[in-house]
Every structure is written in C-alpha cells, then in structure tokens.
Design an enzyme around this catalytic site. Structure first.
Site, PDB file in Angstrom:
ATOM      1  N   CYS A   2       0.867  -1.174   0.000  1.00 39.02           N
ATOM      2  CA  CYS A   2       0.000   0.000   0.000  1.00 39.02           C
ATOM      3  C   CYS A   2       0.905   1.227   0.000  1.00 39.02           C
ATOM      4  O   CYS A   2       2.115   1.122   0.110  1.00 39.02           O
ATOM      5  CB  CYS A   2      -0.860   0.015   1.251  1.00 39.02           C
ATOM      6  N   ARG A  27       1.294   1.852  -5.951  1.00 41.82           N
ATOM      7  CA  ARG A  27       1.548   0.858  -4.901  1.00 41.82           C
ATOM      8  C   ARG A  27       0.297   0.047  -4.569  1.00 41.82           C
ATOM      9  O   ARG A  27       0.350  -0.876  -3.741  1.00 41.82           O
ATOM     10  CB  ARG A  27       2.081   1.540  -3.643  1.00 41.82           C
ATOM     11  N   TRP A  72      -3.649  -1.901  -1.344  1.00 36.87           N
ATOM     12  CA  TRP A  72      -3.648  -3.146  -2.100  1.00 36.87           C
ATOM     13  C   TRP A  72      -4.039  -4.199  -1.079  1.00 36.87           C
ATOM     14  O   TRP A  72      -3.323  -4.434  -0.110  1.00 36.87           O
ATOM     15  CB  TRP A  72      -2.259  -3.438  -2.683  1.00 36.87           C
ATOM     16  N   ASN A  98       0.836   0.224   5.828  1.00 32.65           N
ATOM     17  CA  ASN A  98       1.358  -0.563   4.704  1.00 32.65           C
ATOM     18  C   ASN A  98       2.085  -1.736   5.326  1.00 32.65           C
ATOM     19  O   ASN A  98       2.924  -1.560   6.193  1.00 32.65           O
ATOM     20  CB  ASN A  98       2.330   0.268   3.852  1.00 32.65           C
ATOM     21  N   GLY A  99       1.744  -2.954   4.903  1.00 38.77           N
ATOM     22  CA  GLY A  99       2.438  -4.138   5.432  1.00 38.77           C
ATOM     23  C   GLY A  99       1.441  -5.193   5.868  1.00 38.77           C
ATOM     24  O   GLY A  99       0.281  -5.197   5.454  1.00 38.77           O
ATOM     25  N   GLU A 473       9.636 -13.272 -20.147  1.00 38.63           N
ATOM     26  CA  GLU A 473       9.296 -11.864 -19.905  1.00 38.63           C
ATOM     27  C   GLU A 473       8.108 -11.444 -20.753  1.00 38.63           C
ATOM     28  O   GLU A 473       7.178 -10.789 -20.277  1.00 38.63           O
ATOM     29  CB  GLU A 473      10.521 -10.987 -20.193  1.00 38.63           C
ATOM     30  N   LYS A 477       4.339 -10.133 -19.577  1.00 39.89           N
ATOM     31  CA  LYS A 477       3.678  -8.889 -20.044  1.00 39.89           C
ATOM     32  C   LYS A 477       2.233  -9.168 -20.433  1.00 39.89           C
ATOM     33  O   LYS A 477       1.312  -8.470 -20.061  1.00 39.89           O
ATOM     34  CB  LYS A 477       4.424  -8.300 -21.253  1.00 39.89           C
ATOM     35  N   GLU A 480      -0.143 -10.271 -17.406  1.00 38.62           N
ATOM     36  CA  GLU A 480      -0.441  -9.324 -16.317  1.00 38.62           C
ATOM     37  C   GLU A 480      -1.290  -8.155 -16.760  1.00 38.62           C
ATOM     38  O   GLU A 480      -1.927  -7.515 -15.927  1.00 38.62           O
ATOM     39  CB  GLU A 480       0.838  -8.838 -15.643  1.00 38.62           C
ATOM     40  N   HIS A 496       8.184 -32.315 -23.699  1.00 40.11           N
ATOM     41  CA  HIS A 496       8.170 -33.113 -22.453  1.00 40.11           C
ATOM     42  C   HIS A 496       6.891 -32.883 -21.667  1.00 40.11           C
ATOM     43  O   HIS A 496       6.882 -32.889 -20.451  1.00 40.11           O
ATOM     44  CB  HIS A 496       9.402 -32.759 -21.613  1.00 40.11           C
ATOM     45  N   LYS A 595       2.485  -1.838  -8.413  1.00 42.76           N
ATOM     46  CA  LYS A 595       3.802  -1.621  -9.016  1.00 42.76           C
ATOM     47  C   LYS A 595       4.930  -2.091  -8.102  1.00 42.76           C
ATOM     48  O   LYS A 595       5.935  -2.593  -8.558  1.00 42.76           O
ATOM     49  CB  LYS A 595       3.984  -0.129  -9.323  1.00 42.76           C
TER      50      LYS A 595
HETATM   51  C1  AGP Z   1       6.563  -6.715 -14.041  1.00 41.87           C
HETATM   52  O1  AGP Z   1       5.874  -6.212 -15.165  1.00 41.87           O
HETATM   53  C2  AGP Z   1       5.657  -6.896 -12.864  1.00 41.87           C
HETATM   54  N1  AGP Z   1       5.028  -5.672 -12.516  1.00 41.87           N
HETATM   55  C3  AGP Z   1       6.346  -7.552 -11.679  1.00 41.87           C
HETATM   56  O2  AGP Z   1       6.669  -8.871 -12.038  1.00 41.87           O
HETATM   57  C4  AGP Z   1       7.628  -6.881 -11.172  1.00 41.87           C
HETATM   58  O3  AGP Z   1       8.666  -7.053 -12.106  1.00 41.87           O
HETATM   59  C5  AGP Z   1       8.040  -7.534  -9.854  1.00 41.87           C
HETATM   60  O4  AGP Z   1       7.025  -7.301  -8.901  1.00 41.87           O
HETATM   61  C6  AGP Z   1       9.389  -7.028  -9.318  1.00 41.87           C
HETATM   62  O5  AGP Z   1       9.305  -5.658  -9.086  1.00 41.87           O
HETATM   63  P1  AGP Z   1      10.682  -4.858  -8.828  1.00 41.87           P
HETATM   64  O6  AGP Z   1      11.473  -4.916 -10.111  1.00 41.87           O
HETATM   65  O7  AGP Z   1      10.266  -3.468  -8.464  1.00 41.87           O
HETATM   66  O8  AGP Z   1      11.412  -5.555  -7.712  1.00 41.87           O
END
Ligand code: AGP
Length: 600
Positions: A2, A27, A72, A98-99, A473, A477, A480, A496, A595
């Site tokens: 958060c 956040r 969050w 937050n936490g 990667e 993308k 998510e 496999h 984020k």
């Molecule tokens: C990536 O698009 C995602 N938002 C997520 O996997 C992110 O890379 C991950 O949470 C790590 O975040 P950071 O690089 O700030 O540590």
C-alpha cells in the site's frame, strides 16, 4: 503493498494528500482514504476503488494535518469498510498501514475477549484498537506500547482526536520517508520520496524499529528502545513535475517508446557507476541473481552474460524461493539483487538472508532512495526515469543493458573477452537503441498481429538460450495486463509435456533470434505446427525459412545472440500492450496487482 502519506503544514492537507495519493497509486489501488482532526473529532473520507472514486465523493473541511492511504488488499475484501484509515471502536484514533500484521488474529481475539467490537476484516484495525486501549492521555506512549505487540512488517501513520497537531509514525521493514521542506514549514511523510513535488526537502528514512512524532516544524525521532535519537537527513530535490503520459494514451506505451533513450542512458558514465562493484567481483567464486517477476527475468539474462563474457558460474533464483536455500551459501557467492522499485519485500528478504551468511550484495535498481539501495553493499542506478505503469518495460531493458555493460567490462578486465570480441559487443550494443527504434516503427504491424490473436485465451511463449528469458518476460507482459493464460517455456521443453495442450486454439509465440540454436528452434516450430497450433514467430531478418512454417512473422534486426533480447522483448511488450488494448483492459493499473510489491 500500500501507499501511506501524511502532511503537516500551511497548505490544505486534504489537497496535498490527494496529490500525494496520485503519486502513490502505483503501490495499490483497491481503495483510498484520508483522515484528519477537525474541531476535536476525526474527519475522514474513504472509498473502495481507485483514487478517482474518492475524488467524486470527498467533502472535507480544509485541514493543516492529515494522513492518507492507497490500498492493495491483503486481509479483507475490497470495500469501503476495509479501506484505510482504520479506527478504534470509539473513533478516537485513525490509522493507516502498509504491510502485514502476522499476529493480528491473536491480538484481535484478545481485544474481543475484552469486549472490543471490530468493524472491518483487516489486520490493520487491530493496531488502531490497541492504541485506543493503551491510551491514557499520552498518544506517543500508547503508540509505542502498541508497537511492542506487533509482529510482521509495517509502515504506520496514526492521529488522535485529542492531539490535533500530531502524527505518530513507525516503520518495520517497510519504507517510510519523513521530508521537511527547506523553510521548515512543511513535513511530508510518504512510502516513496517520488511524492515530493516542487520544493527541496531534507529527508529522513526511518530504519526498521524506529518511530517518530511529527508536529508542525518539529520531528522527534525514537530508536528501537524508544530512546530519542538524531538521524542525518538526505537532501532530495522535489521533482519539478508529476509524471505525465504526455501525448500517449497510457504510461506503458509511453515507457515502451522511451526505451531507445533509456537504453542509451544506461551507458552514461557507466564506468564510474560500475566501479564500486569491481572489487566485489574479484573476490567472488560465483554469482547469484535475486529478483521477482521481470527483474528475475533480467537476472536470468545476467547469468548468461556473466557465463559467456566472464566465465564465472552464475545462477538466478526467484527471490521468494532463494531465501530458503541460503544455508548452503558460501560467503564468496556474490549476490546481485535486481529490482526496479527497490522495495520488493521478497527481494529484500532474500538480500537480508544472503547477507546474514556473509555474502556481499549489489543492487541494480531504478530508485536511488529505496530500501534496497540503502541495504545492499553497493548499487548501480538504472537512471531510466520513473516507471509508472505496473507492467515493467523500460526498467527491464535498462537492467539488461547495465548487465551487458558490466559483463563486457569484467570480461575485458579478466581477458575472458578478446579485444575483438569486446569491440564487437560494444559496437552491437551501440546499435541497440536504433534497432529498438526499428521495432517501435513496426508498432502498427504488431498491433495488427495483436488484434489477429486477441480472441485466444491461451498462449505458449518459447525460446532457447537468450530467447528463453525473453519468452518468459513477454509471457508475463501479456498475462499481467490482459489476464490470459500465457506461459514461457524453454523451446526444448514443450515436447516433455506442454505439447499435449496444443491445438488450433492454443497459439505459440516463438522467439527465434538466437543464431546458435536456430536449427533447433526451427525443429521446435515444426513440432508445434504438426499439432495444428497457430504460430507467431519473432525472427531475425536472415531466418527466412521461418516464413514457410509460421502463420505470422514479426521481423527483428539481426544482432549478436546476447543482445537479441532487446528488440525481441520490445516486440513482446508491444504485442501485450495492443492485445490488452484490443480487449479494453486497464493496462497501467491491472487488476489485483501493484507496481511495488512490499508484502511477502
Ligand atoms: C513486471 O511487469 C511486474 N510488474 C512484476 O513482475 C515486477 O517485475 C516484480 O514485482 C518485481 O518488481 P521490482 O522490479 O520493483 O522488484
């Protein structure tokens, strides 16, 4: 994870808090809320949904002090009731958190047996109720007593209706900055200094276990034993303006299009920025990359760079798993923690675990003032500029650009790269921004491809060597931001088991830009085609044979295998963006995500 924010000063605290929440929404954006003290009572407004929902309903008197929160959800569904601030049953205390409070159930039961009634499903409410229970006129004392009962991680801000000019705060393994402007007339508390706009500030970062009482023009700090302490501050120039999308529809597409510039910036004064790491590498027997999500994928590419350029054994571990394996870690393992935000709780926990075994640590991070930057032995700053979209793009290519430069530099020093090899790599690296631009120039073609495949709900992304982390990667993308089932696999692994899933409704996106494994990837394409699955290939111009096999091809410039992830990843980023856009998805703030993941 958060975002917490607080303000004491001469401006209307409600307006300042709304602006602060705009900068912290990355956040978490399940709900937002603001509280202050007005005429002896707690005045507040809180609402489920994004900040825009709160703005529609908020009607609060101007205040000189307020706290604010963007959530969050960890404990309790997304609802007005579970939004922060959270209160005690009499409404004397307002608290934002937050936490995670790991022992909240025990504390809740204890309070319930004493007749305390709870209004929410959150863990955070327990804190407000405890403060009220311990309050006998001294707010700070009640706050400190409460802190001693909590187990977990937290950044807390609280106010009390009897103390209208005070905010109390504390942090335990969660970031909390206290920023005083140069005139001493304003104090801002925030999960992230990115909220500091305009002025210059003297910023104090609360370390774990520390607490503070903030009054107008005065900050009192307390150590883990509640003794008064002094801390040195860091001068931070407030950003001149809030991040803006400019002419772009979303932050994600803006940040994708920034990459030719940000990749170039990764090499700016890199020798000076890498220098503190050279000594750590000299003593290293092997390297362990730590990270989550996109940052973990960058670490995987980093292992290939170090093995190919420097000949040093390297592995990459998902941070949330690595922390359980450190017992076998010898102190000569050098750990590189990859993180855009520098606040990812899993990565921080893994960092602390390896440090407890005597390992040296390097952070490669896009936030100078982050917890990771402070706790690692040294750091290399990505200088990619703020990345706002939850979906990481430019940070990833800046991470691998930084790792490539680091690997080449170390290879030169150890003579594991010949002069010719070093020159070839550096020249190829210099061409990367223009090669990425070539991909960006194909955006309309990639959009057509995304539209063509937009009705499918299942995808495999596959690749070999440098194209395997690229596939991982690109799959991340897509999943998510468009919520479809997309998974990356080593191309050699499909036969496999995963091949059983393939049919005409299960496309495969194949990353082919790896010269050393071209024959193999073409065979894998044939295996996929034989099962009737649609194929979208991302291939280098010279690999024309792919045209005969794949249903569609997106061409990328030819380059050296280690540098192929740049252009191919940007294809994956654009494909995911246009796919999600075609489906009308949220893009910058996908559901259920945030984020910076500051909880484990
Ligand atoms: C990536 O698009 C995602 N938002 C997520 O996997 C992110 O890379 C991950 O949470 C790590 O975040 P950071 O690089 O700030 O540590």
């Amino acid at each position: 994870m958060c975002g917490v924010f607080g303000y004491i000063g001469e401006k209307n605290a409600v307006d300042v808090c709304l602006s602060g929440l705009e900068q912290l929404e990355y956040r978490g954006y399940d709900s937002t809320g603001i509280a202050g003290v007005h005429q002896g009572t707690i005045s507040f407004c809180k609402k489920a949904g994004k900040l825009s929902e709160l703005k529609k309903v908020i009607q609060m008197q101007p205040l000189s002090l307020a706290i604010a929160h963007t959530r969050w959800a960890t404990h309790g569904k997304v609802s007005d009731q579970n939004a922060h601030p959270q209160f005690d049953e009499k409404g004397s205390v307002a608290l934002i958190h937050n936490g995670i409070i790991e022992n909240y159930n025990v504390l809740k039961e204890e309070l319930r047996t004493q007749g305390v009634r709870f209004a929410s499903e959150t863990d955070s409410e327990v804190i407000a109720q405890l403060i009220a229970k311990y309050y006998q006129g001294d707010f700070l004392e009640a706050f400190h007593k409460t802190l001693s009962r909590l187990k977990g991680i937290f950044a807390l801000l609280a106010i009390h209706k009897n103390h209208p000019d005070e905010i109390v705060a504390s942090a335990l393994h969660c970031p909390l900055a206290i920023a005083i402007n140069e005139q001493g007339t304003e104090t801002i508390l925030s999960s992230d200094p990115c909220t500091l706009i305009g002025d210059n500030y003297n910023v104090i970062f609360l370390q774990s276990g520390e607490s503070a009482k903030i009054q107008k023009g005065k900050v009192s700090l307390y150590g883990k034993s509640l003794e008064q302490i002094d801390k040195k501050s860091t001068r931070i120039e407030g950003s001149s303006q809030k991040p803006s999308k400019g002419s772009f529809e979303h932050f994600m597409i803006k940040e994708i299009f920034e990459q030719p510039l940000t990749i170039q910036k990764a090499s700016l004064n890199i020798e000076h920025r890498m220098a503190p790491t050279f000594e750590l590498f000299r003593d290293a027997s092997r390297v362990l990359f730590l990270g989550c999500g996109t940052s973990a994928h960058a670490g995987q590419i980093g292992t290939l760079f170090l093995e190919d350029f420097v000949g040093i054994p390297a592995i990459s571990e998902i941070a949330s798993e690595a922390r359980y394996r450190v017992s076998l870690m010898e102190p000569t393992t050098l750990c590189i923690a990859m993180s855009q935000s520098g606040e990812t709780a899993d990565t921080l926990s893994a960092l602390r675990a390896v440090q407890s075994h005597g390992c040296k640590t390097i952070a490669i991070c896009n936030s100078l003032n982050s917890t990771l930057a402070r706790e690692a032995d040294t750091m290399i700053f990505l200088q990619a500029g703020p990345e706002i979209s939850v979906c990481s793009t430019k940070a990833f290519t800046s991470q691998i650009a930084t790792l490539a430069l680091l690997g080449i530099r170390l290879g030169k020093e150890r003579k594991t790269l010949s002069l010719k090899e070093e020159e070839q790599l550096l020249q190829a690296l210099e061409r990367i921004p223009s090669e990425v631009q070539c991909v960006l120039d194909q955006a309309s073609w990639i959009e057509k491809m995304a539209q063509k495949y937009a009705d499918f709900n299942n995808f495999f992304f596959m690749g070999r060597r440098y194209m395997f982390p690229t596939a991982l990667e690109s799959a991340l993308k897509l999943k998510e931001i468009s919520y479809v089932n997309a998974n990356g696999y080593p191309a050699g692994e499909l036969k496999h088991g995963p091949l059983a899933l393939l049919d005409a409704q299960f496309p495969v996106i194949a990353f082919c830009a790896n010269l050393a494994t071209e024959e193999k990837i073409v065979s894998n394409l044939m295996e996929v085609k034989a099962r009737g699955a649609p194929i979208l290939a991302i291939a280098p111009h010279h690999l024309t044979s792919v045209k005969e096999i794949a249903d569609d091809v997106i061409w990328v410039p030819d380059t050296l295998d280690p540098l192929a992830p740049f252009a191919s990843t940007v294809v994956g980023q654009l494909f995911a963006y246009f796919f999600a856009k075609t489906r009308g998805c949220a893009i910058d703030q996908p559901r259920n995500l945030a984020k910076s993941v500051t909880v484990e």
